[in-house]
Design a protein around this motif. Sequence first.
Motif, mmCIF file in Angstrom:
data_model
loop_
_atom_site.group_PDB
_atom_site.id
_atom_site.type_symbol
_atom_site.label_atom_id
_atom_site.label_comp_id
_atom_site.label_asym_id
_atom_site.label_seq_id
_atom_site.Cartn_x
_atom_site.Cartn_y
_atom_site.Cartn_z
ATOM 1 N N GLY A 67 52.137 30.379 46.380
ATOM 2 C CA GLY A 67 51.688 29.285 45.528
ATOM 3 C C GLY A 67 50.266 28.838 45.772
ATOM 4 O O GLY A 67 49.764 27.968 45.066
ATOM 5 N N GLU A 68 49.592 29.435 46.752
ATOM 6 C CA GLU A 68 48.223 29.050 47.092
ATOM 7 C C GLU A 68 47.237 29.598 46.058
ATOM 8 O O GLU A 68 47.370 30.722 45.587
ATOM 9 C CB GLU A 68 47.875 29.596 48.483
ATOM 10 C CG GLU A 68 46.760 28.867 49.153
ATOM 11 C CD GLU A 68 46.649 29.255 50.629
ATOM 12 O OE1 GLU A 68 45.528 29.213 51.135
ATOM 13 O OE2 GLU A 68 47.665 29.598 51.245
ATOM 14 N N LYS A 69 46.239 28.809 45.701
ATOM 15 C CA LYS A 69 45.198 29.225 44.764
ATOM 16 C C LYS A 69 44.252 30.186 45.468
ATOM 17 O O LYS A 69 43.853 29.940 46.602
ATOM 18 C CB LYS A 69 44.410 28.028 44.237
ATOM 19 C CG LYS A 69 45.255 27.038 43.458
ATOM 20 C CD LYS A 69 45.735 27.628 42.157
ATOM 21 C CE LYS A 69 46.526 26.599 41.370
ATOM 22 N NZ LYS A 69 47.236 27.169 40.261
ATOM 23 N N VAL A 70 43.901 31.300 44.790
ATOM 24 C CA VAL A 70 43.030 32.313 45.381
ATOM 25 C C VAL A 70 41.979 32.778 44.382
ATOM 26 O O VAL A 70 42.141 32.624 43.175
ATOM 27 C CB VAL A 70 43.836 33.548 45.870
ATOM 28 C CG1 VAL A 70 44.778 33.187 46.992
ATOM 29 C CG2 VAL A 70 44.586 34.209 44.732
ATOM 30 N N ASN A 71 40.909 33.345 44.928
ATOM 31 C CA ASN A 71 39.877 34.039 44.145
ATOM 32 C C ASN A 71 39.867 35.494 44.581
ATOM 33 O O ASN A 71 40.058 35.787 45.756
ATOM 34 C CB ASN A 71 38.489 33.439 44.390
ATOM 35 C CG ASN A 71 38.297 32.121 43.689
ATOM 36 O OD1 ASN A 71 38.903 31.845 42.667
ATOM 37 N ND2 ASN A 71 37.437 31.291 44.258
ATOM 38 N N ILE B 210 39.967 32.085 29.700
ATOM 39 C CA ILE B 210 39.378 33.178 28.909
ATOM 40 C C ILE B 210 38.715 34.180 29.851
ATOM 41 O O ILE B 210 38.859 35.397 29.679
ATOM 42 C CB ILE B 210 38.367 32.637 27.869
ATOM 43 C CG1 ILE B 210 39.084 31.787 26.815
ATOM 44 C CG2 ILE B 210 37.582 33.772 27.225
ATOM 45 C CD1 ILE B 210 40.069 32.521 25.935
ATOM 46 N N GLU B 211 38.006 33.680 30.860
ATOM 47 C CA GLU B 211 37.348 34.575 31.820
ATOM 48 C C GLU B 211 38.383 35.403 32.581
ATOM 49 O O GLU B 211 38.193 36.601 32.805
ATOM 50 C CB GLU B 211 36.473 33.776 32.791
ATOM 51 C CG GLU B 211 35.592 34.632 33.658
ATOM 52 C CD GLU B 211 34.667 35.558 32.895
ATOM 53 O OE1 GLU B 211 34.429 36.688 33.386
ATOM 54 O OE2 GLU B 211 34.185 35.202 31.799
ATOM 55 N N GLY C 223 36.435 44.482 43.539
ATOM 56 C CA GLY C 223 37.308 45.379 42.801
ATOM 57 C C GLY C 223 37.320 45.075 41.320
ATOM 58 O O GLY C 223 36.508 44.281 40.826
ATOM 59 N N PRO C 224 38.244 45.683 40.587
ATOM 60 C CA PRO C 224 38.261 45.531 39.137
ATOM 61 C C PRO C 224 38.605 44.121 38.666
ATOM 62 O O PRO C 224 38.306 43.751 37.554
ATOM 63 C CB PRO C 224 39.339 46.519 38.687
ATOM 64 C CG PRO C 224 40.178 46.760 39.878
ATOM 65 C CD PRO C 224 39.271 46.593 41.065
ATOM 66 N N PHE C 225 39.210 43.304 39.540
ATOM 67 C CA PHE C 225 39.593 41.946 39.165
ATOM 68 C C PHE C 225 38.659 40.896 39.762
ATOM 69 O O PHE C 225 39.014 39.722 39.834
ATOM 70 C CB PHE C 225 41.034 41.658 39.596
ATOM 71 C CG PHE C 225 42.032 42.566 38.961
ATOM 72 C CD1 PHE C 225 42.339 42.478 37.614
ATOM 73 C CD2 PHE C 225 42.662 43.544 39.708
ATOM 74 C CE1 PHE C 225 43.249 43.314 37.029
ATOM 75 C CE2 PHE C 225 43.587 44.394 39.131
ATOM 76 C CZ PHE C 225 43.880 44.281 37.787
ATOM 77 N N LYS C 226 37.469 41.289 40.189
ATOM 78 C CA LYS C 226 36.512 40.377 40.819
ATOM 79 C C LYS C 226 36.275 39.158 39.924
ATOM 80 O O LYS C 226 36.034 39.273 38.737
ATOM 81 C CB LYS C 226 35.183 41.096 41.070
ATOM 82 C CG LYS C 226 34.165 40.223 41.768
ATOM 83 C CD LYS C 226 32.889 40.968 42.047
ATOM 84 C CE LYS C 226 31.898 40.085 42.756
ATOM 85 N NZ LYS C 226 30.672 40.788 43.058
ATOM 86 N N GLY C 227 36.368 37.971 40.536
ATOM 87 C CA GLY C 227 36.139 36.720 39.823
ATOM 88 C C GLY C 227 37.407 36.072 39.302
ATOM 89 O O GLY C 227 37.379 34.936 38.843
ATOM 90 N N LEU C 228 38.518 36.762 39.379
ATOM 91 C CA LEU C 228 39.788 36.240 38.887
ATOM 92 C C LEU C 228 40.207 35.033 39.722
ATOM 93 O O LEU C 228 40.133 35.067 40.940
ATOM 94 C CB LEU C 228 40.854 37.333 38.984
ATOM 95 C CG LEU C 228 42.184 37.087 38.318
ATOM 96 C CD1 LEU C 228 42.023 37.086 36.803
ATOM 97 C CD2 LEU C 228 43.164 38.169 38.707
ATOM 98 N N GLN C 229 40.609 33.952 39.066
ATOM 99 C CA GLN C 229 41.108 32.755 39.734
ATOM 100 C C GLN C 229 42.587 32.662 39.413
ATOM 101 O O GLN C 229 42.966 32.625 38.250
ATOM 102 C CB GLN C 229 40.375 31.525 39.233
ATOM 103 C CG GLN C 229 38.898 31.568 39.511
ATOM 104 C CD GLN C 229 38.172 30.395 38.873
ATOM 105 O OE1 GLN C 229 38.770 29.441 38.423
ATOM 106 N NE2 GLN C 229 36.860 30.485 38.846
ATOM 107 N N SER C 230 43.429 32.649 40.441
ATOM 108 C CA SER C 230 44.860 32.737 40.203
ATOM 109 C C SER C 230 45.662 32.129 41.343
ATOM 110 O O SER C 230 45.122 31.439 42.188
ATOM 111 C CB SER C 230 45.237 34.197 39.993
ATOM 112 O OG SER C 230 44.755 34.974 41.066
#
Length: 175
Positions: A126-130, A101-102, A134-141
């Motif tokens: 395929g590596e997990k990143v934060n 949701i975040e 910027g506008p996507f600050k905090g995104l975990q993907s």
Amino acid sequence: MVATINSLQPKLNWYAVYTRFKAEKKVEERLSLNGFDSFLPLQTIIRQWSDRKKKVQVPLINSYVFVRSDKKDLSKIYQVSGVISILKYLGNYAIVKNTEIENLRILSNNGLPIQTSNQAINLSKGEKVNVLSGPFKGLQSTYIMNGGKHKVIVEIETLGTYIEVTMPLHVIQDV
């Protein structure tokens, strides 16, 4: 035994509500009017008509609205006009993770242009990143590199949906 304050409060989780086609905005509005904590992730796109272009907001994920509710109150959602069902997994209502949701909130609230960067980065596909700024600050993907463009894939695991975002490399850090 004395009950604590936390044990008296209902357990609120996020659920994915499946709506009629193109009824997401109305359903979200009706859910809010009925006292539910609802969320509809939107994106701004430019639509082309024969005589003009216009910025419009459309759902990021078609036919889904997210509702934060106690499990016992989910039956009330079916009474809202435009609701078809609530997503289930193995016969139980599927709970959407707070991080998902975040991520959707971050994606739907950006609206800023993104500049690309040629800065070298040591990330593997395929590596997990934060996202750090910027506008996507905090995104975990998840990071991918495709055709010379640096992209981040955001997975909404509960729905089996993926959203692809291109962003500057200097704002990405591996987890």
